[in-house]
Design a protein around this motif. Structure first.
Motif, mmCIF file in Angstrom:
data_model
loop_
_atom_site.group_PDB
_atom_site.id
_atom_site.type_symbol
_atom_site.label_atom_id
_atom_site.label_comp_id
_atom_site.label_asym_id
_atom_site.label_seq_id
_atom_site.Cartn_x
_atom_site.Cartn_y
_atom_site.Cartn_z
ATOM 1 N N GLY A 115 -63.223 19.357 -5.347
ATOM 2 C CA GLY A 115 -64.665 19.218 -5.454
ATOM 3 C C GLY A 115 -65.124 18.499 -6.691
ATOM 4 O O GLY A 115 -66.291 18.584 -7.062
ATOM 5 N N THR A 116 -64.239 17.798 -7.378
ATOM 6 C CA THR A 116 -64.617 17.057 -8.572
ATOM 7 C C THR A 116 -64.179 15.627 -8.423
ATOM 8 O O THR A 116 -63.465 15.275 -7.505
ATOM 9 N N ALA A 117 -64.602 14.795 -9.359
ATOM 10 C CA ALA A 117 -64.280 13.373 -9.274
ATOM 11 C C ALA A 117 -62.805 13.138 -9.494
ATOM 12 O O ALA A 117 -62.218 13.645 -10.430
ATOM 13 N N ALA A 118 -62.209 12.370 -8.621
ATOM 14 C CA ALA A 118 -60.822 11.980 -8.829
ATOM 15 C C ALA A 118 -60.727 10.958 -9.936
ATOM 16 O O ALA A 118 -59.720 10.862 -10.622
ATOM 17 N N PHE A 119 -61.774 10.177 -10.111
ATOM 18 C CA PHE A 119 -61.792 9.166 -11.170
ATOM 19 C C PHE A 119 -62.739 9.641 -12.265
ATOM 20 O O PHE A 119 -63.930 9.797 -12.042
ATOM 21 N N SER A 120 -62.224 9.861 -13.463
ATOM 22 C CA SER A 120 -63.061 10.276 -14.560
ATOM 23 C C SER A 120 -62.900 9.303 -15.715
ATOM 24 O O SER A 120 -62.000 8.485 -15.728
ATOM 25 N N GLY A 121 -63.786 9.383 -16.691
ATOM 26 C CA GLY A 121 -63.687 8.501 -17.847
ATOM 27 C C GLY A 121 -64.497 7.235 -17.663
ATOM 28 O O GLY A 121 -65.087 6.970 -16.622
ATOM 29 N N ALA A 122 -64.508 6.423 -18.708
ATOM 30 C CA ALA A 122 -65.378 5.253 -18.735
ATOM 31 C C ALA A 122 -65.006 4.197 -17.711
ATOM 32 O O ALA A 122 -65.851 3.408 -17.297
ATOM 33 N N LEU A 123 -63.725 4.137 -17.298
ATOM 34 C CA LEU A 123 -63.336 3.105 -16.350
ATOM 35 C C LEU A 123 -64.029 3.271 -15.008
ATOM 36 O O LEU A 123 -64.360 2.298 -14.346
ATOM 37 N N TRP A 124 -64.232 4.488 -14.595
ATOM 38 C CA TRP A 124 -64.769 4.721 -13.257
ATOM 39 C C TRP A 124 -66.255 4.979 -13.372
ATOM 40 O O TRP A 124 -66.707 5.929 -13.982
ATOM 41 N N GLN A 125 -67.045 4.111 -12.757
ATOM 42 C CA GLN A 125 -68.474 4.076 -12.993
ATOM 43 C C GLN A 125 -69.254 5.040 -12.115
ATOM 44 O O GLN A 125 -70.437 5.229 -12.318
ATOM 45 N N LEU A 185 -55.699 12.157 -9.256
ATOM 46 C CA LEU A 185 -55.126 11.061 -8.491
ATOM 47 C C LEU A 185 -56.148 9.939 -8.373
ATOM 48 O O LEU A 185 -57.300 10.169 -8.019
ATOM 49 N N ALA A 186 -55.710 8.717 -8.663
ATOM 50 C CA ALA A 186 -56.541 7.548 -8.431
ATOM 51 C C ALA A 186 -56.241 6.924 -7.071
ATOM 52 O O ALA A 186 -57.121 6.319 -6.456
ATOM 53 N N TYR A 187 -54.988 7.056 -6.618
ATOM 54 C CA TYR A 187 -54.596 6.505 -5.309
ATOM 55 C C TYR A 187 -53.375 7.249 -4.808
ATOM 56 O O TYR A 187 -52.488 7.616 -5.588
ATOM 57 N N ASP A 188 -53.332 7.461 -3.495
ATOM 58 C CA ASP A 188 -52.179 8.049 -2.833
ATOM 59 C C ASP A 188 -52.162 7.501 -1.414
ATOM 60 O O ASP A 188 -53.136 7.672 -0.665
#
Length: 389
Positions: free
Chosen positions: A15-25, A287-290
């Motif tokens: 239930g949270t963002a798989a992409f976190s941090g500044a890279l993922w907008q 995970l960013a990709y699988d």
């Protein structure tokens, strides 16, 4: 229940963002999915055998066992991991490892500001199966040996100093390295089916001669969530391998490429075709990709290997296997082919790296069209075009 179903439930259920941090907008509740490339469809192969989107062109920079054009230097066999470094005259240097036994090492091609080749030369020799590595913020290249008890060597791309061994960074089957200047650590991947994800904490940032090695720890079945770090008792890895010294260490299936940018360290694992995202600020793994978490039969990216990125946040992931592509993963969570090398199924794509201005992409086909296992037919390419900066 199939692995695809189990993993999808595990990731989405967080239930949270798989992409976190500044890279993922923007926030996502799942990993990257296939979609239209920001560059459009791939065109038929050009004269160099490279399929590219409209507006992009390729050239061959070097071929293994042949002189680099305009120089007398024979390019090394089995080109692997690489990186680019700016020079004081507006040019740049592309360095490349040689993944062969015993001789190994790394070479460099120096480019003038207009992109022409100025020189080529050896920066490391006499090492063993140099696979990937990583650039440092102070302008050196870390070349890593992919053998048991493998070492890390710090090299100088301009050839101004002899390479130096950095065994305090751990002795194991090294793959790639990525520097985190914010926390002043170097992340390290391990190419074993039960490998670990490490970080080297130097005593003094910029000096890799002394420091401690730590391993990422989390429950074995954890895909996303908080992690911790523990010190490795014996970085020399003998008689007990480093990956077997800490019982709480999390194991990954074949660690490959590693790339850090703005609080996130991305690393790939070939055994399960994953791109992981370690949020260094929150100490969280995602995970960013699988390829198991996309609709069956639609995964554009398989055989994940080397990885690099751009200032704008795009990731470029090379395939070892698959259909010989470099795929782009955008901050919008779209994964799509960027280029393809048809007819080279017995090779692998290695060493993706952008020139300092972000307008040229370098990479190699390690075994080339013939697929020669000794790597004597390797080809190093340059692609130029309207990259998203």
């Amino acid at each position: 229940m199939e692995r695809r179903t189990v993993l999808r439930a595990a990731v989405v259920g967080v239930g949270t963002a798989a992409f976190s941090g500044a890279l993922w907008q923007q926030a996502f509740a799942a990993v990257a999915q296939p979609g239209p490339s920001p560059y459009g469809e791939l065109l038929p192969a050009d004269a160099n055998g490279v399929q590219l989107p409209a507006g992009f062109t390729s050239r061959i920079v070097a071929r293994s066992s042949r002189p680099v054009p305009g120089t007398g230097y024979l390019w090394h066999p089995a080109p692997d991991g690489g990186a680019c470094f700016p020079t004081g005259d507006g040019g740049w240097i592309y360095v490349s490892n040689s993944e062969i036994p015993l001789l190994g090492g790394a070479s460099a091609v120096r480019f003038r500001a207009d992109g022409s080749i100025a020189s080529a030369y050896r920066i490391l020799g006499g090492t063993n199966v140099n696979c990937a590595g990583g650039a440092t913020p102070w302008g050196t290249w870390l070349s890593c040996e992919e053998v048991p008890l493998g070492r890390v060597f710090e090299t100088w791309p301009d050839g101004s100093r002899a390479a130096e061994e950095r065994t305090r960074m751990g002795r194991f089957t090294h793959e790639a390295a990525a520097c985190d200047p914010d926390r002043r650590v170097v992340y390290l991947t391990e190419d074993e089916s039960d490998g670990c994800f490490y970080r080297f904490v130097p005593d003094t940032w910029g000096d890799l001669r002394t420091g401690k090695v730590q391993v990422l720890c989390a429950p074995a079945d954890q895909v996303t969530g908080q992690v911790t770090w523990q010190d490795i008792p014996d970085r020399d890895g003998f008689p007990v391998a480093t990956r077997k010294q800490v019982s709480a260490a999390k194991h990954f299936d074949g660690g490959e490429g590693c790339w850090y940018d703005r609080g996130i360290c991305y690393f790939t694992t070939k055994g399960d075709n994953r791109v992981w995202a370690y949020d260094a600020v929150a100490q969280r793994l995602d995970l960013a990709y699988d390829d198991s978490l996309v609709p069956a039969g639609t995964a554009p990216l398989t055989g994940v290997d080397n990885i690099t990125g751009t200032r704008g946040g795009d990731l470029y992931v090379a395939e070892d296997g698959g259909n010989m592509e470099i795929n782009v993963i955008t901050p919008a969570g779209v994964v799509a082919p960027f280029l393809r090398l048809p007819g080279q199924s017995k090779s692998e794509i290695t060493g993706p790296a952008f020139s300092p201005d972000g307008r040229r992409l370098y990479f190699s086909s390690q075994r080339g069209p013939s697929g020669d296992v000794a790597g004597t037919d390797g080809v190093t390419y340059e692609v130029t075009g309207p990259f998203r900066l």
